[in-house]
Design a protein around this motif. Sequence first.
Motif, PDB file in Angstrom:
ATOM      1  N   GLY A  19       6.186   4.151  16.969  1.00  0.00           N
ATOM      2  CA  GLY A  19       4.768   4.412  16.771  1.00  0.00           C
ATOM      3  C   GLY A  19       4.287   4.330  15.343  1.00  0.00           C
ATOM      4  N   ALA A  20       5.134   3.927  14.416  1.00  0.00           N
ATOM      5  CA  ALA A  20       4.718   3.819  13.019  1.00  0.00           C
ATOM      6  C   ALA A  20       3.784   2.629  12.826  1.00  0.00           C
ATOM      7  N   ASP A  21       2.893   2.749  11.864  1.00  0.00           N
ATOM      8  CA  ASP A  21       1.990   1.655  11.489  1.00  0.00           C
ATOM      9  C   ASP A  21       2.634   0.935  10.306  1.00  0.00           C
ATOM     10  N   ILE A  22       3.486  -0.045  10.615  1.00  0.00           N
ATOM     11  CA  ILE A  22       4.217  -0.776   9.582  1.00  0.00           C
ATOM     12  C   ILE A  22       4.136  -2.261   9.878  1.00  0.00           C
ATOM     13  N   ARG A  23       3.838  -3.040   8.849  1.00  0.00           N
ATOM     14  CA  ARG A  23       3.733  -4.493   8.996  1.00  0.00           C
ATOM     15  C   ARG A  23       4.610  -5.186   7.962  1.00  0.00           C
ATOM     16  N   LEU A  24       5.171  -6.315   8.366  1.00  0.00           N
ATOM     17  CA  LEU A  24       5.947  -7.154   7.455  1.00  0.00           C
ATOM     18  C   LEU A  24       5.023  -8.246   6.951  1.00  0.00           C
ATOM     19  N   LEU A  25       4.787  -8.271   5.638  1.00  0.00           N
ATOM     20  CA  LEU A  25       3.856  -9.221   5.045  1.00  0.00           C
ATOM     21  C   LEU A  25       4.554 -10.077   3.999  1.00  0.00           C
ATOM     22  N   PRO A  26       4.071 -11.331   3.805  1.00  0.00           N
ATOM     23  CA  PRO A  26       4.636 -12.155   2.729  1.00  0.00           C
ATOM     24  C   PRO A  26       4.145 -11.661   1.384  1.00  0.00           C
ATOM     25  N   THR A  27       4.948 -11.870   0.356  1.00  0.00           N
ATOM     26  CA  THR A  27       4.505 -11.603  -1.009  1.00  0.00           C
ATOM     27  C   THR A  27       4.261 -12.921  -1.697  1.00  0.00           C
ATOM     28  N   ASN A  28       3.649 -12.861  -2.857  1.00  0.00           N
ATOM     29  CA  ASN A  28       3.227 -14.069  -3.565  1.00  0.00           C
ATOM     30  C   ASN A  28       4.293 -14.505  -4.553  1.00  0.00           C
ATOM     31  N   MET A  82       7.334  -8.006   2.179  1.00  0.00           N
ATOM     32  CA  MET A  82       7.246  -6.575   1.872  1.00  0.00           C
ATOM     33  C   MET A  82       6.757  -5.841   3.107  1.00  0.00           C
ATOM     34  N   TYR A  83       6.960  -4.523   3.110  1.00  0.00           N
ATOM     35  CA  TYR A  83       6.410  -3.677   4.155  1.00  0.00           C
ATOM     36  C   TYR A  83       5.075  -3.118   3.687  1.00  0.00           C
ATOM     37  N   GLU A  84       4.117  -3.097   4.597  1.00  0.00           N
ATOM     38  CA  GLU A  84       2.868  -2.375   4.358  1.00  0.00           C
ATOM     39  C   GLU A  84       2.803  -1.272   5.406  1.00  0.00           C
ATOM     40  N   ILE A  85       2.751  -0.047   4.939  1.00  0.00           N
ATOM     41  CA  ILE A  85       2.870   1.117   5.819  1.00  0.00           C
ATOM     42  C   ILE A  85       1.648   2.007   5.661  1.00  0.00           C
ATOM     43  N   GLN A  86       1.011   2.307   6.777  1.00  0.00           N
ATOM     44  CA  GLN A  86      -0.086   3.272   6.791  1.00  0.00           C
ATOM     45  C   GLN A  86       0.502   4.615   7.208  1.00  0.00           C
ATOM     46  N   GLY A  87       0.475   5.561   6.301  1.00  0.00           N
ATOM     47  CA  GLY A  87       1.116   6.840   6.556  1.00  0.00           C
ATOM     48  C   GLY A  87       0.310   7.764   7.431  1.00  0.00           C
ATOM     49  N   THR A 121       1.022   2.273   1.732  1.00  0.00           N
ATOM     50  CA  THR A 121       2.120   2.021   0.789  1.00  0.00           C
ATOM     51  C   THR A 121       2.677   0.632   1.032  1.00  0.00           C
ATOM     52  N   GLN A 122       2.963  -0.072  -0.041  1.00  0.00           N
ATOM     53  CA  GLN A 122       3.642  -1.363   0.043  1.00  0.00           C
ATOM     54  C   GLN A 122       5.022  -1.220  -0.581  1.00  0.00           C
ATOM     55  N   VAL A 123       6.045  -1.599   0.167  1.00  0.00           N
ATOM     56  CA  VAL A 123       7.431  -1.507  -0.297  1.00  0.00           C
ATOM     57  C   VAL A 123       7.969  -2.924  -0.467  1.00  0.00           C
ATOM     58  N   THR A 124       8.380  -3.278  -1.692  1.00  0.00           N
ATOM     59  CA  THR A 124       8.880  -4.612  -1.982  1.00  0.00           C
ATOM     60  C   THR A 124      10.401  -4.618  -2.169  1.00  0.00           C
ATOM     61  N   ARG A 125      10.946  -5.814  -2.359  1.00  0.00           N
ATOM     62  CA  ARG A 125      12.388  -6.048  -2.510  1.00  0.00           C
ATOM     63  C   ARG A 125      13.149  -5.563  -1.273  1.00  0.00           C
ATOM     64  N   LEU A 126      12.769  -6.098  -0.144  1.00  0.00           N
ATOM     65  CA  LEU A 126      13.362  -5.684   1.120  1.00  0.00           C
ATOM     66  C   LEU A 126      14.796  -6.169   1.289  1.00  0.00           C
ATOM     67  N   SER A 127      15.256  -7.055   0.423  1.00  0.00           N
ATOM     68  CA  SER A 127      16.635  -7.544   0.544  1.00  0.00           C
ATOM     69  C   SER A 127      17.623  -6.391   0.488  1.00  0.00           C
ATOM     70  N   LEU A 158       1.986  13.358  -0.817  1.00  0.00           N
ATOM     71  CA  LEU A 158       2.252  12.030  -1.356  1.00  0.00           C
ATOM     72  C   LEU A 158       1.099  11.103  -0.995  1.00  0.00           C
ATOM     73  N   HIS A 159       0.893  10.082  -1.837  1.00  0.00           N
ATOM     74  CA  HIS A 159      -0.166   9.109  -1.577  1.00  0.00           C
ATOM     75  C   HIS A 159       0.401   7.699  -1.626  1.00  0.00           C
ATOM     76  N   GLY A 160      -0.265   6.801  -0.931  1.00  0.00           N
ATOM     77  CA  GLY A 160       0.188   5.417  -0.873  1.00  0.00           C
ATOM     78  C   GLY A 160       0.186   4.761  -2.240  1.00  0.00           C
ATOM     79  N   GLN A 161       1.146   3.858  -2.440  1.00  0.00           N
ATOM     80  CA  GLN A 161       1.300   3.160  -3.721  1.00  0.00           C
ATOM     81  C   GLN A 161       2.139   1.918  -3.489  1.00  0.00           C
ATOM     82  N   ARG A 162       2.120   0.996  -4.391  1.00  0.00           N
ATOM     83  CA  ARG A 162       3.011  -0.163  -4.332  1.00  0.00           C
ATOM     84  C   ARG A 162       4.301   0.212  -5.056  1.00  0.00           C
ATOM     85  N   VAL A 163       5.423   0.172  -4.345  1.00  0.00           N
ATOM     86  CA  VAL A 163       6.698   0.613  -4.905  1.00  0.00           C
ATOM     87  C   VAL A 163       7.777  -0.433  -4.626  1.00  0.00           C
ATOM     88  N   GLU A 164       8.878  -0.300  -5.329  1.00  0.00           N
ATOM     89  CA  GLU A 164       9.942  -1.296  -5.279  1.00  0.00           C
ATOM     90  C   GLU A 164      11.273  -0.667  -4.893  1.00  0.00           C
TER      91      GLU A 164
END
Length: 446
Positions: A410-419, A3-8, A387-393, A360-366
Amino acid sequence: MSMYEIQGGRPLGGRLRVQGAKNSVLPLLAAALLAPGQSVIHNCPDLSDVSATLDILDLLGCRVAREGKTVTVDATALRGSAIPERLMREMRSSVIFLGALLARTGSAKLCYPGGCELGPRPIDLHLAALRGLGAEIREEGECLTCTAGRGLRGARIHLPFPSVGATENAMLCACGAQGVTTLVGAAREPEIVDLERFLNKLGARVSGAGTPVVTIEGGRPLHGAEHTVMGDRIVAATWLCACGAAGGEIALTGVELGSLDTVLSCLEQAGGRLECAGEEIRFRSTGPLRGIAPVHTAPYPGFPTDAQAILMAALAGGRGQTLFVENMFESRYRHVPELQRMGADIRVRGRCAVVTGSPLHGQRVESTDLRGGAALVVAALGAEGTTQVTRLSHIRRGYQDMEGTLRQLGADIRLLPTNRDTGEDHGICETQPKAKTAPKPAWHTL
């Protein structure tokens, strides 16, 4: 899965060359089937849809090689004309092989295609066009068996709607038909023009792409060719809208300016500042975007349906009100509930959506589909918090290394594993705690 984890809230800045167009490279790769010999395609993006297309070509007996952004396809030893269901289900664009296989081998067998679930997208127009060229098509359950019957022959084909896929399929099939084919009511998208360029390099004689009437002189001997894929106008629109949402200044190259006219007009209305010189687009956003005149999606040269969700996400975090009218697909607002989870004020009724800008505020979205997933990333870049964005496929079907590109800006975006054990790789599961603020309903009355 990941998933992506993005600091807005971080403004974007930098210069990018836009990747090759997904909606162009897929029909180009199918067109490579038409010609015995080797075709070399440059600026080919590294996407999951492209990988699936190359798998199909390999299965059909083509020799396929990839080195960086260049793909080589040698279709000399083409064998067979059947595509298994597992490959067809990976993407809707796989139906484009129908016309190419009919033209080259005189037969094709495949199942109905997969891809994003955007509502009914029947391929009736494809089949009617191919039948008009002399193809005999049997539908057995979810499978199609097609043959050239007594031979493909040129004809005058009327498309009641300017379907991009049907136009491309008819163009490919007509290259193998004897005589002249005239497509009336053809789609006018820039990707159709790119296909015409490649077909002519292969030895075909095609004219009129970019207008409602396309003419193909069929039955000509074809050979391999070299071609460079056009830049992706929807990806370019995504980076521009991302800058609009987050603020900052970016410059884009590698995309035809004329193909972005409607998107650029909307961003200027919203308060962004544009400078276009030569092949470069420079865009600056110094404050919240404002509401604009109604946006109606339409066939090219109208506003592209693929950019609707992306622009909506940028405007959702701004100020003022905008009406969107989706005229192309019935289910193109599937991203709305996810934006609402982030605080977006969006009211939907039928094909209309009213967006009233609000923080808008950060949230876990799909991600719900390709462009809906990109829209969530755009919204996250301008949102407050994480914000966490899942289902990156979904996103990887059309965007090459989105996280790397945005980090470059310059974006603050990270690719993280999901469980996997909790099912989180499929997005928000029912056992997950509810958000403190209940999301607004997606389908209440305007």
